[in-house]
Design an enzyme around this catalytic site. Sequence first.
Site, short mmCIF file in Angstrom:
data_model
loop_
_atom_site.label_atom_id
_atom_site.label_comp_id
_atom_site.label_asym_id
_atom_site.label_seq_id
_atom_site.Cartn_x
_atom_site.Cartn_y
_atom_site.Cartn_z
CE LYS A 17 0.76 0.99 4.64
NZ LYS A 17 1.57 2.11 5.14
CG ASP A 147 -0.79 -0.19 8.48
OD1 ASP A 147 -1.56 0.69 8.91
OD2 ASP A 147 0.39 0.04 8.12
#
Length: 301
Positions: A17, A147
Amino acid sequence: MVIRPLAEGVEVLAPAKLNLFLEVLGKRPDGFHELETLMVAIDLHDRLTLAADDSGQIVLTCDDPSLPTGAENLVVKAAETLRAEAGPDASKTLGARISLEKAIPAQAGLGGGSSDAAATLVALDRLWNLHTPAGRLRELAGQIGSDVPFFLDAPVAVCRGRGERVEPLNLNPDTIAGFHAILVCPPVGVRTADAFAGLTPPDRPEPIEPVIDALRSSDSERLGRRLFNRLQPVAERIQPALGRVRAALNDLGSSVLDGHLMSGSGSAYFGLARNREAAELAASRLGDLGIGMVRVVRCGP
Ligand code: C5P
C-alpha cells in the site's frame, strides 16, 4: 488480494500500500497514536502459498533469510490468532505449511508484513473451514497490527483510530488505476515505533477531505499538491539518507512528477506520475543514482 486455488491449498498475492495522506491527531492513553490516513493498494505483491494439514504445526518458510519465520513474523501471528479463535483443541489438529516469497521490502512503510498477515487470515479461514464472520475477522486483523484490517478491504480506504478502523472509499476502479507512481525503496529501514516516538502531534491537524476530493477527481496534478505525511520529517531525522531520496524526487521537477511523498512511517518514497510514460522516465533518471530500489507501480487491486 488475489486468491487462487492450487492442486494442494491456495496461492495468495498480497499487495503493498501507499499512504497518500497521513495525519497524526494525538497520542492516546494506550501509547498508540490516533491517525487519519488515506491508503491505496498498489501492484507490488508478496506471494504466499498455503496448505492445511492436521499436524497441529504452523510452519513458515521464506525466501528472504533476513526475516524471522517464528512467532514474531506476522504470518505466524495471524495463523496462531485465527487458530486460537477456533477453540482450545484446535492447536492439536489445525496445521499449515506456508511459503512466503517477498517482493515488498520490510520497514518501508508499504505494509508488506500486514498484507501477508491479512492474506494468511483469509486463506487459512478458508482452508480450515472456519467461516469466521467478516466482522470478527476484522477484529482479529486489528489485534495483529494496525494496518492489517485495511488489506481485508483494500484497494482504497480512509483509516482512522490506530489505523484499524477502515472506511473503504467507493471509487470507480478505473479512477485509481489511472494513477501511476515511481517507488523508491532505500536500503535503510525505519521502525514504525521509532517514527511515532519521535513525533509531536500538531496543534492544528491537516484536513483529509481535500486529498479524498483530489483522488475522486482523477486529476493527478491536484492529487500531487495534496499529498501529505506527518511522519516524513521525523523519519528523515532518524535516517538522514532519506533527505537525498526526497531531493532526487524533487529534482525531477513538475514536468515529470505531480508530487512525491514518503509512505507510512518510511522508508519508501513515491512520486506520483500522470501516466506510465512519465513514471518510466522518472525510473530511468532515478535508477542510476544509487538511492535504492526503483520501480514503477500502478494503484488499484
Ligand atoms: O500496530 P503496529 O504493530 O503496526 O504498530 C507498531 C508500533 O507503531 C506500535 O507499537 C506503536 O509504537 C506505533 N504506532 C503508534 N500509533 C499507531 C500505529 C502504530 O504509535 N496508530
